[in-house]
Design an enzyme around this catalytic site. Structure first.
Site, mmCIF file in Angstrom:
data_model
loop_
_atom_site.group_PDB
_atom_site.id
_atom_site.type_symbol
_atom_site.label_atom_id
_atom_site.label_comp_id
_atom_site.label_asym_id
_atom_site.label_seq_id
_atom_site.Cartn_x
_atom_site.Cartn_y
_atom_site.Cartn_z
ATOM 1 N N CYS A 156 0.849 -1.201 0.000
ATOM 2 C CA CYS A 156 0.000 0.000 0.000
ATOM 3 C C CYS A 156 0.885 1.251 0.000
ATOM 4 O O CYS A 156 1.990 1.248 0.536
ATOM 5 C CB CYS A 156 -0.911 -0.003 1.226
ATOM 6 S SG CYS A 156 -2.075 1.398 1.250
ATOM 7 N N ASP B 236 0.371 3.796 1.699
ATOM 8 C CA ASP B 236 0.287 4.393 3.036
ATOM 9 C C ASP B 236 1.681 4.757 3.572
ATOM 10 O O ASP B 236 2.594 3.925 3.563
ATOM 11 C CB ASP B 236 -0.389 3.385 3.976
ATOM 12 C CG ASP B 236 -0.786 4.005 5.306
ATOM 13 O OD1 ASP B 236 0.108 4.553 6.000
ATOM 14 O OD2 ASP B 236 -1.974 3.959 5.656
ATOM 15 N N ARG C 176 2.825 5.010 6.349
ATOM 16 C CA ARG C 176 3.281 4.278 7.545
ATOM 17 C C ARG C 176 3.810 2.887 7.227
ATOM 18 O O ARG C 176 4.315 2.203 8.103
ATOM 19 C CB ARG C 176 2.116 4.168 8.542
ATOM 20 C CG ARG C 176 1.630 5.512 9.030
ATOM 21 C CD ARG C 176 0.268 5.397 9.695
ATOM 22 N NE ARG C 176 -0.777 5.049 8.734
ATOM 23 C CZ ARG C 176 -2.073 4.950 9.026
ATOM 24 N NH1 ARG C 176 -2.475 5.150 10.259
ATOM 25 N NH2 ARG C 176 -2.950 4.652 8.095
ATOM 26 N N HIS D 98 -2.137 -4.044 4.995
ATOM 27 C CA HIS D 98 -1.984 -3.651 6.397
ATOM 28 C C HIS D 98 -3.349 -3.429 7.027
ATOM 29 O O HIS D 98 -4.297 -3.021 6.354
ATOM 30 C CB HIS D 98 -1.106 -2.399 6.532
ATOM 31 C CG HIS D 98 -1.706 -1.153 5.932
ATOM 32 N ND1 HIS D 98 -2.262 -0.154 6.693
ATOM 33 C CD2 HIS D 98 -1.848 -0.755 4.646
ATOM 34 C CE1 HIS D 98 -2.704 0.816 5.893
ATOM 35 N NE2 HIS D 98 -2.465 0.474 4.651
ATOM 36 N N CYS E 270 -6.114 -0.047 6.882
ATOM 37 C CA CYS E 270 -5.902 0.548 5.554
ATOM 38 C C CYS E 270 -7.078 1.467 5.176
ATOM 39 O O CYS E 270 -8.232 1.034 5.135
ATOM 40 C CB CYS E 270 -5.758 -0.560 4.506
ATOM 41 S SG CYS E 270 -5.439 0.072 2.850
HETATM 42 CO CO CO Z 1 -3.451 1.169 3.018
#
Ligand code: CO
Length: 214
Positions: A42, A44, A46, A98, A101
Site C-alpha cells: 500500500c 500508506d 506508515r 496492512h 488501511c
Molecule cells: Co493502506
C-alpha cells in the site's frame, strides 16, 4: 514555493552515514541491482517497504498503490512484475497489506473521495465476493480486519494468475508469491496462510487462506 531544504539536508546526512559505514556502497549499487524480492504494498506513508523489513537500497524491488491492488489490466503493475520476474529474476513476490488501511475502509464503508473511488471498486469486488463471510462477523472492527486480509489473499491470486507468473512457473523458474499483513499498532508483519510456488497448489492454498481468514 515551500522550501524543502530540510529534506535535502536529511538526504546528505543519510548518504554520509551510509558511506561512512561502507565507502563503496553507492558505487557498487550504481553498477547493478540484484534484489531477491518484489514488494507489492500500500502507498500508506506508515508502511514503508524497505524500512519495515530492515532492507537496504538494492535489496527489494517495490511497487506500491492505494490498498495494494493488483489489477489484470494495470500496465504499471504488470510492467513492474514482468521486469522483476524476467529481468531481475526475483525469487519472491510479497503482497503486503496492512490493518487499518484507509483504502480498504473506504471500500467497506462505500465512502466517496472522488476519482479514487473507481480504483477502490476493486476492493469492493473483494467485499462483494466474500459478503456472506463478512456479514457473519461479529462487528465492524472484525469486518475491517478481515477485509484487509481477504484483499491481500485476492491480490496474491491475481499476481499468481498473471501471464508473467504463469509463464515463469511453466519454465520451472523458482518463484513464490506470499501474502503478508502489517500491523500499524505494533510494527509487526504477519504471514497470511498463503504462499504459492506453482500452479498446481494455487486453488487449494487460496481456498485454505480464505477459510483461515473467516
Ligand atoms: Co493502506
Amino acid at each position: 514555493m515551500e522550501n524543502l531544504e530540510h529534506l535535502l539536508e536529511r538526504n546528505r546526512t543519510w548518504a554520509k552515514k551510509m558511506t561512512d559505514a561502507d565507502p563503496d556502497f553507492f558505487k557498487r549499487l550504481s553498477q547493478q541491482q540484484s534484489p531477491s524480492y518484489l514488494w507489492i504494498g500500500c502507498s500508506d506513508s506508515r508502511v514503508s517497504a524497505n524500512e519495515i523489513v530492515g532492507l537496504l537500497p538494492g535489496e527489494m524491488f517495490v511497487h506500491r498503490n492505494v490498498a495494494n491492488v493488483v489489477v489484470h489490466t494495470d500496465l504499471n503493475c504488470l510492467a513492474v512484475i514482468q521486469y522483476a520476474v524476467e529481468v531481475l529474476k526475483v525469487k519472491h513476490i510479497i503482497v503486503c497489506g496492512h490493518y487499518g488501511c484507509g483504502g480498504v475502509k473506504a471500500a467497506l464503508d462505500n465512502s466517496k473521495y472522488g476519482l479514487i473511488d473507481n480504483w477502490l471498486r476493486h476492493v469492493q469486488d473483494v467485499k462483494h465476493q466474500h459478503a456472506a463471510a463478512l456479514d457473519a462477523l461479529a462487528d465492524d472492527t472484525a469486518r475491517f480486519r478481515t477485509l484487509c486480509e481477504l484483499n491481500v489473499i485476492e491480490q496474491v491470486l491475481n499476481v499468481s494468475r498473471t501471464t508473467i507468473v504463469q509463464s515463469a512457473w511453466e519454465r520451472g523458474q523458482e518463484l513464490a508469491v506470499h501474502g503478508w499483513i502489517y500491523g500499524l499498532e505494533d510494527g509487526l508483519l504477519r504471514e497470511l496462510d498463503i504462499c504459492i510456488t506453482c500452479q498446481s497448489e494455487l486453488s487449494e492454498k487460496y481456498l485454505n487462506a480464505v477459510a483461515a481468514s473467516n
